[in-house]
Structure formats: structure tokens, C-alpha cells
Design a protein around this motif. Structure first.
Motif, mmCIF file in Angstrom:
data_model
loop_
_atom_site.group_PDB
_atom_site.id
_atom_site.type_symbol
_atom_site.label_atom_id
_atom_site.label_comp_id
_atom_site.label_asym_id
_atom_site.label_seq_id
_atom_site.Cartn_x
_atom_site.Cartn_y
_atom_site.Cartn_z
ATOM 1 N N SER A 116 41.339 29.463 51.144
ATOM 2 C CA SER A 116 41.723 31.184 50.125
ATOM 3 C C SER A 116 42.748 30.690 49.319
ATOM 4 O O SER A 116 42.432 31.281 48.409
ATOM 5 C CB SER A 116 41.610 31.976 50.988
ATOM 6 O OG SER A 116 41.235 32.337 52.314
ATOM 7 N N HIS A 117 43.698 30.549 49.770
ATOM 8 C CA HIS A 117 44.785 30.746 48.839
ATOM 9 C C HIS A 117 44.638 29.125 47.906
ATOM 10 O O HIS A 117 45.240 29.580 46.877
ATOM 11 C CB HIS A 117 46.473 30.577 49.720
ATOM 12 C CG HIS A 117 46.866 31.496 50.995
ATOM 13 N ND1 HIS A 117 47.086 32.681 49.544
ATOM 14 C CD2 HIS A 117 46.572 32.472 51.794
ATOM 15 C CE1 HIS A 117 47.369 33.697 50.117
ATOM 16 N NE2 HIS A 117 47.250 33.628 51.254
ATOM 17 N N ASN B 197 36.346 33.889 52.511
ATOM 18 C CA ASN B 197 35.252 33.999 51.289
ATOM 19 C C ASN B 197 36.488 34.495 50.304
ATOM 20 O O ASN B 197 37.072 35.941 50.162
ATOM 21 C CB ASN B 197 34.310 34.252 51.708
ATOM 22 C CG ASN B 197 33.721 34.025 53.026
ATOM 23 O OD1 ASN B 197 33.784 32.663 53.703
ATOM 24 N ND2 ASN B 197 32.678 34.700 53.655
ATOM 25 N N THR B 198 35.922 32.920 49.360
ATOM 26 C CA THR B 198 36.794 33.794 47.858
ATOM 27 C C THR B 198 35.746 34.073 47.099
ATOM 28 O O THR B 198 35.061 32.714 46.833
ATOM 29 C CB THR B 198 37.561 32.892 47.718
ATOM 30 O OG1 THR B 198 38.769 32.467 48.578
ATOM 31 C CG2 THR B 198 38.572 33.351 46.410
ATOM 32 N N CYS B 199 35.403 35.101 46.216
ATOM 33 C CA CYS B 199 34.270 35.402 45.613
ATOM 34 C C CYS B 199 35.037 35.462 43.769
ATOM 35 O O CYS B 199 36.240 36.399 43.543
ATOM 36 C CB CYS B 199 34.002 36.613 45.945
ATOM 37 S SG CYS B 199 32.401 37.259 44.404
ATOM 38 N N ILE C 261 42.811 30.094 44.759
ATOM 39 C CA ILE C 261 43.095 31.282 44.539
ATOM 40 C C ILE C 261 44.118 30.450 43.160
ATOM 41 O O ILE C 261 44.496 30.582 41.652
ATOM 42 C CB ILE C 261 44.232 32.142 45.659
ATOM 43 C CG1 ILE C 261 42.918 33.824 45.648
ATOM 44 C CG2 ILE C 261 45.137 33.194 44.116
ATOM 45 C CD1 ILE C 261 43.543 34.404 46.739
ATOM 46 N N HIS D 138 45.663 43.122 49.794
ATOM 47 C CA HIS D 138 46.290 41.873 50.706
ATOM 48 C C HIS D 138 47.497 42.450 50.876
ATOM 49 O O HIS D 138 48.236 41.770 51.934
ATOM 50 C CB HIS D 138 45.491 40.736 50.381
ATOM 51 C CG HIS D 138 43.728 40.269 50.437
ATOM 52 N ND1 HIS D 138 43.453 40.235 51.278
ATOM 53 C CD2 HIS D 138 42.584 40.504 49.919
ATOM 54 C CE1 HIS D 138 41.998 40.035 51.580
ATOM 55 N NE2 HIS D 138 41.706 40.122 50.443
ATOM 56 N N SER E 35 43.385 42.842 43.958
ATOM 57 C CA SER E 35 42.903 42.369 45.477
ATOM 58 C C SER E 35 43.745 41.675 45.821
ATOM 59 O O SER E 35 43.974 42.014 47.521
ATOM 60 C CB SER E 35 42.203 40.698 45.149
ATOM 61 O OG SER E 35 41.697 39.826 46.416
ATOM 62 N N MET F 244 43.023 36.206 54.374
ATOM 63 C CA MET F 244 43.179 35.359 53.537
ATOM 64 C C MET F 244 43.616 33.848 54.757
ATOM 65 O O MET F 244 44.374 33.943 55.446
ATOM 66 C CB MET F 244 43.813 35.318 52.219
ATOM 67 C CG MET F 244 42.840 36.110 51.427
ATOM 68 S SD MET F 244 43.702 36.075 49.524
ATOM 69 C CE MET F 244 45.606 36.924 49.603
ATOM 70 N N TYR G 277 39.347 36.160 40.773
ATOM 71 C CA TYR G 277 39.201 35.735 42.396
ATOM 72 C C TYR G 277 39.057 37.286 42.806
ATOM 73 O O TYR G 277 40.049 37.753 41.866
ATOM 74 C CB TYR G 277 40.078 34.576 42.971
ATOM 75 C CG TYR G 277 41.760 35.285 42.835
ATOM 76 C CD1 TYR G 277 42.325 36.756 43.529
ATOM 77 C CD2 TYR G 277 41.584 34.766 41.571
ATOM 78 C CE1 TYR G 277 43.405 36.785 42.707
ATOM 79 C CE2 TYR G 277 43.496 34.924 42.089
ATOM 80 C CZ TYR G 277 43.935 35.576 42.065
ATOM 81 O OH TYR G 277 45.418 36.450 42.120
ATOM 82 N N THR G 278 38.105 37.694 43.412
ATOM 83 C CA THR G 278 38.817 38.704 44.697
ATOM 84 C C THR G 278 38.156 38.486 45.658
ATOM 85 O O THR G 278 37.168 37.458 46.147
ATOM 86 C CB THR G 278 37.878 40.321 44.028
ATOM 87 O OG1 THR G 278 37.857 41.241 44.645
ATOM 88 C CG2 THR G 278 36.134 40.027 44.044
ATOM 89 N N VAL G 279 38.902 38.648 47.096
ATOM 90 C CA VAL G 279 39.210 38.736 48.766
ATOM 91 C C VAL G 279 38.817 39.924 49.305
ATOM 92 O O VAL G 279 39.397 40.901 48.580
ATOM 93 C CB VAL G 279 40.286 37.669 48.569
ATOM 94 C CG1 VAL G 279 39.828 37.312 50.369
ATOM 95 C CG2 VAL G 279 40.162 36.222 48.370
#
Lengths: 386, 386
Positions: A266-267, A294-296, A270, A249, A245, A262, A287-289
Motif C-alpha cells: 500500500s505504501h 487494498n489501495t483504491c 501511495i 490511517h 485517507s 496499510m 489514492y484512498t485506503v
């Protein structure tokens, strides 16, 4: 008259698709891997009606009539019809298509992947197509090919210039790693962003790092990720997921103009994941974005309660719980231990940085819904709900 | 008793130093290029007193007494003394050092580069050292080697394992490109960030892209940038400057954990620069960002009035002008033409996103100040102002 209704899953990549070697055929510069997510929580649903009486082709998406001429739609339809038996009488009738997502597109989750997977799967049912259809779904929306299968899926980039070998294969079905869960932290954001199609086009054209990522970094990660999934090795899975991820980015930021999907929320999420993993002395959440803020979070079911109680402390909300928590039933969320707050030096942000949280898991691929109540269209090819 | 006072410039890199091949000797993984900025606007100032009567070594930095044992300080002092004539009587006396920046360290501008350049330059004067001292300044703070010269300066990474060939050389003096100006947009920010030393250590250890940047991308950019400066080709200069800043921040984001030095204000300024350049149909302004959110704009003097009027529209402030505009005298800032606001679809942000703006230009290297009023220390080695 023939009518069919299908649903298909969205998917969340752990090794990212970013960059095309052919814009028209939608051929990627590297392999990618994703999990298809439970259709009980989020899915696309498509009904297709065909009849000798239909005067023209029609297409509705989320309640809005669309042009039938979009190249992506006509490419998929043409490719499917080419595979059908010429003698099928209904192959030559007009069709009505109605498609819906059962989740808000505002969630910023890639709805086109589920949408095109559902469309192509439904067309294949309608025209009795058997065998490989993921390379057809790919022509609607690249990552749609991965939503043709359930469980963990790898999209092989392929080498053919016409793309017949650029298709998805299931690595393992959903029940291979039944404890795997996802929390999608939907971030409030107002900034207009580049679409993923536009973003990856800019990156492919301008980044001086993207070729190296595609040719040198991803191939190694893909093999390691396949092994991590086969062995249910969460440590390796988590490290590869987060690093890939970040790498995607990074290439976005190396583009000209630079692209930042992000935002500061988001940061912050993370940073919290890194802090939490350091505290646990192992990688327990990842995490993955995608192409948005949105952060998954991928994590095992046993970690959900702990991690979510921390997220709720750091990102307080004043939204009704039924609105805020969506998807699968969550474990009861408890107040955070004072000791963790102290150990991790946590502090609460202002309210409202997260819009809502979706709790889901890895699930099955597309399927037909037999119950006629599920149809989105009437026999005359017009939508039911208007 | 001997006393000397010197000043040295800060510098702003256009091809970035990010990553060390030797942490102790401070040897970089790639060449870098910067401009030294006018000492009339920002500089470090250092006074050194040495006398047979001083009972111990002392060091004050910005009014605070510091330990004399810092490895970076002792490395510089040892390296300088090794080059001095053993027979100099005062080589064996204790010293008092007092150093100050005439700009707030809170500005987030790399004060250690100017500080160590000034210290090493002053020590060289004190002990009659002639010849190359940039490789000594490098041992205090890597980019300090570039502040040993005025104008446009290239730090050659060198190949020696002990670093004697890792030194700075002037490309051209400041008056080669007299129209060049800089606007430093100092961004309000509260987040704690990694220092550049820590950040580049994490990147060097964990990024899968940084080696490729250092070995493949930067060497090509360095040669192109030297040509752009020699030919005063602003188009090429601007493109290389912006792309290299993006590339450094991409590698930061590719680190594990990922490092984000830019915040949303930095990204907004960058978007504005791209929008403005598109509007002008050529590259007339170039951004570059170091290990923090402040965004530095390189532009020709003829562009300052236009660009600054746009910045002031998009980032309104309620600070007193004398506080807000610092450095060289600015052209009068006029209200923005309605037509530009419309053409660029500009809108004003909320007040206070920028702390202040520094206007400066490319300037000379370190020099001795002869006026005794400039000394920061008294004859007894104690600071004047306490």
C-alpha cells in the motif's frame, strides 16, 4: 406469497467514516462522503420471500445459513416494520432472506455496506415503505446508509441522540461527473487485521487525535469536498481524498495498540501516486485506503491508460489477464515508455504483490430486478442453488 | 598547542521531538524527554587540536574529511567563541576536529545528537566556557542538547524567538532509576527514508494534526512523564512512552506525502509488546521508535531475560552470538517455555528480520578522556589512523 429481488452498490469513501458516538445505534462522530460504484461491476443482491406458509424466519449469506438473531439484522427489520401499514397482511408472515455478493469478500472491500443497503431497500419494497430509509440501513452497517443512493453521497452525522437525523443524502447523481473512474488495486496480504468495527472502536476509545480530526479537520474537508464534486475540480478532489485517507490511517496508528491497515505494498502504491503526480505537475490520480491494505485509485478516464501502464511496470504479475483485470473494459495496456522509466527512476518489484485490479466507475443506487430468473430463492423460501 | 578528547552519549526520546518552529535556529514546537544512554556501549568521541601552527581549520567525521563550512558546525563554533574570553590567545588559532561514533551509523540511531553534543562539549572545554551549553549544542542538531546531560533529560522548547531559553535540563541523574534497561532491536531494511530533519519539515508544513499534538497532547504528556520518572512508576512511564511514539508516527502518516518510518517488522515487534504486556497483565515492556524502523524497548532489568527469550523465538537469527548481541552482558538466553508459546499463540518468523540487538542502560553525560592514547589526532592536527 411475495418475492422481491434487489441489487445495491458498494461505495468508496473519499472523506472517511472512522469512529462512532453510539455503538448500538451506529452514529458516527463525523460526516463522510463516498461514491456509489457501478453495480455492473460489483454489487450485493438480495431476494426476500414472505408467505403465510413459512414456518420460520431464515437467512442465507453467500450460500451459508446464518442465525436470524443478529442484532443488526433484527434492528433493521424492526425499524422497517414500524414504518409499514399495520393492515398489510404479509407484514405478519415469516420471511426468508438470501443475500450474495457478486465479488469475493476476500477482496477486502466493505461488503456489509452493500449487503445491508440491499436488504433494507428490498424490505422497504416488500412492505411498501416510502421515503427515507438510509437511517435504517445505517443500523445494519454504518456506511450502508451511503449505498442507498447512487452517485456522490454524503452521510450527515446528525445531532439527535436517537439518530433519526443521521442519514445519507445524494450530493449529485453519477452522471454529474461521468469521466470519473476507479482502479481498486487488490493487495496480497496474509496478516490478520482488526475489522473496521473493532478498529474504529479502539481508535475512538484510545486515540488522542481522533476527536480533533472529527471536530476540527473533517468538517472543513467535508464542505470543501462537496464543492470539489459540485465543481468537478479534480485537483481539489484529489488533494482532499488523499489527505483524508492519510488522516484516518494516522488516527489508527495513534490508537493503543496502534493499528496499521496499510502494508508495504500500500505504501509503495501511495509513493508511486505522489511520484506520478509530481511528474505530471498536477494531481491526476488520488489514492484512498480503507480498513485493509487494498489501495483504491480515483482518476479520470483519460488518465487510466497512462497510470495503469506504470502500475503494471512497477507491480508485474504472472496471472492470466482475464483473472487479473476485472470490471469494465480497460484501454489496451501498453508497455511503458523508456523515458518515463528513466525520468521517474522506476524499478519493477517482484511479481505477485497485487492479487488483481478492478476497474469501475461511479454508478446508480439500489434497484429492483424484475426478471424472475434473478431470484435467489424458490417459492418455498429455500435457496435455488444448493 | 592544545588538545582535548571527549565522549558524549546518544539519547533515546520517550516524549518525541517532531517539528521545528524555526528551521535555522532549530527551535522545536514542543518539549521532549529522553534518557542519555551509557557511553560504555555507544558514544561519539571527538578530539580537537588547536595550535598557532595550523594553517587552516579541518574536520574529519568517521574517517572522512568534511567541509568546515557546514552552517551547523560554524553556528556552534561561533556561539561558543562568543562566550569565550577574548584574551585567550588560542581563541584565534585554527582548529582540527576529528569525530567518530563507536557504533555503526547504519544502526539508524541518531548519531548526530551524540556528535554535536560531543563537539560542543569539547569546544567548551577548549575555550574554558562555563555554564549552559545545551542551547549551543541544539544549533548543531536539535536533540544534541539533550545529550549534554546524563540520566533523564528534558528539552524545554522555550518561548524566545532567538532561542536562548530553548535548552535541556536534567530531570534526574542515571542512578535515580538504576534498574532501567534498553534493548535496541535493529531491523533489516532496504528502503530509503526521509531523514528526520526532512521528515519533520514535511510534517510541520503539511500535517493537520501536528499542531494539535504539539500544543495540546505533548504538554500534558511531558508533565506526566516527568512525574513517572521522578516516581519510578514504570506503568505510567511505559504507557506514555508507547503512546507518544505512536502519536509521532501518526503525524508522520498524516503528512503529505505520508511518511512511514516503521516497516512490517517494527509493527510485528509492537504487536508482540502489546501481546506480552496483556499476558503479564501489566505493562512490563515499552516500545519507542524514531525516524526509522529500529524498535527500542525500555524495560526493567528483571524483565530482560523473559522478554528477550520471546523476541528470540519470534525473530530467529542465524548470526554469530558475538555479532548479534552487543553492549552490556546479557543474562543467559534460555529456550522459551512451551506453555508461553501456546498461551500467546506465538510463531517464529523467517530468519534474519533483525540485524542485531544492542543491550544498554541509562548513563552519564559527556566527559573528558585524559589518557593521551584516546586522542584521535596527532599534535600536527592530522588524524592518527590513516
Amino acid at each position: 406469497m411475495k418475492m422481491i429481488t434487489c441489487i445495491a452498490p458498494i461505495n468508496m469513501a473519499v472523506i472517511k467514516y472512522w469512529g462512532k458516538r453510539d455503538e448500538e445505534l451506529i452514529l458516527p462522530i463525523n460526516d463522510s462522503i463516498s461514491a456509489s460504484l457501478s453495480t455492473d461491476v460489483m454489487c450485493a443482491k438480495t431476494t426476500i420471500v414472505t408467505s403465510a406458509l413459512l414456518k420460520e424466519n431464515k437467512f442465507w449469506l453467500n450460500g451459508q445459513e446464518q442465525s436470524f438473531d443478529s442484532p443488526r439484522l433484527t434492528n433493521c427489520l424492526r425499524a422497517i416494520k414500524k414504518r409499514a401499514d399495520e393492515k398489510l397482511p404479509h407484514l405478519h408472515w415469516n420471511i426468508s432472506i438470501c443475500s450474495e455478493n457478486n465479488f469475493p469478500t476476500a477482496a477486502g472491500l466493505a461488503s456489509s455496506a452493500a449487503g445491508y443497503a440491499c436488504l433494507v431497500y428490498a424490505l422497504a419494497q416488500l412492505y411498501n415503505i416510502e421515503g427515507e430509509i438510509s437511517n435504517i440501513a445505517r443500523q445494519g452497517s454504518g456506511s450502508a446508509c451511503r449505498s442507498i443512493y447512487g452517485g456522490w453521497v454524503r452521510w450527515h452525522k446528525g445531532n439527535s441522540p436517537v439518530g433519526e437525523d443521521s442519514l445519507a443524502k445524494q450530493i449529485v447523481p453519477a452522471d454529474h461527473w461521468p469521466e470519473m473512474r476507479l482502479l481498486v488495486l487488490v493487495v496480497n496480504d496474509t496478516k490478520k487485521k482488526y475489522s473496521s468495527a473493532k478498529g474504529m472502536a479502539i481508535t475512538t476509545l484510545t486515540s488522542s487525535l481522533i476527536k480533533y480530526r472529527a471536530n476540527e479537520i473533517v468538517p472543513r474537508r467535508i464542505e470543501a469536498m462537496e464543492q470539489a464534486i459540485l465543481n468537478k475540480n479534480f485537483q481539489s478532489f484529489a488533494e482532499l481524498t488523499m489527505k483524508d485517507s492519510n488522516s484516518m490511517h494516522a488516527c489508527c496508528l495513534d490508537s493503543f495498540p496502534p493499528i496499521a491497515y496499510m502494508n508495504e505494498v500500500s505504501h509503495s502504491i501511495i509513493q508511486l501516486v505522489h511520484l506520478y503526480n509530481d511528474y505530471k505537475k498536477e494531481l491526476t490520480v488520488a489514492y484512498t485506503v480503507d480498513a485493509g491494505p487494498n489501495t483504491c485509485i480515483y482518476l479520470l478516464e483519460s488518465e487510466v491508460e497512462d497510470f495503469l501502464s506504470i502500475v503494471n511496470f512497477v507491480f508485474p504479475n504472472n496471472v492470466d489477464d482475464n483473472e487479473y483485470y476485472r470490471g469494465l473494459k480497460l484501454p489496451s495496456i501498453r508497455p511503458l515508455d523508456e523515458s518515463i522509466v528513466k525520468d521517474l527512476n522506476l524499478s519493477a518489484n517482484k511479481e505477485g504483490l497485487l492479487k488483481y485490479i478492478i476497474y469501475t466507475k461511479v454508478g446508480e443506487g439500489p434497484r429492483v430486478l424484475d426478471d424472475s430468473k434473478e431470484h435467489l430463492l424458490q417459492d418455498d423460501g429455500l435457496p435455488k442453488h444448493f
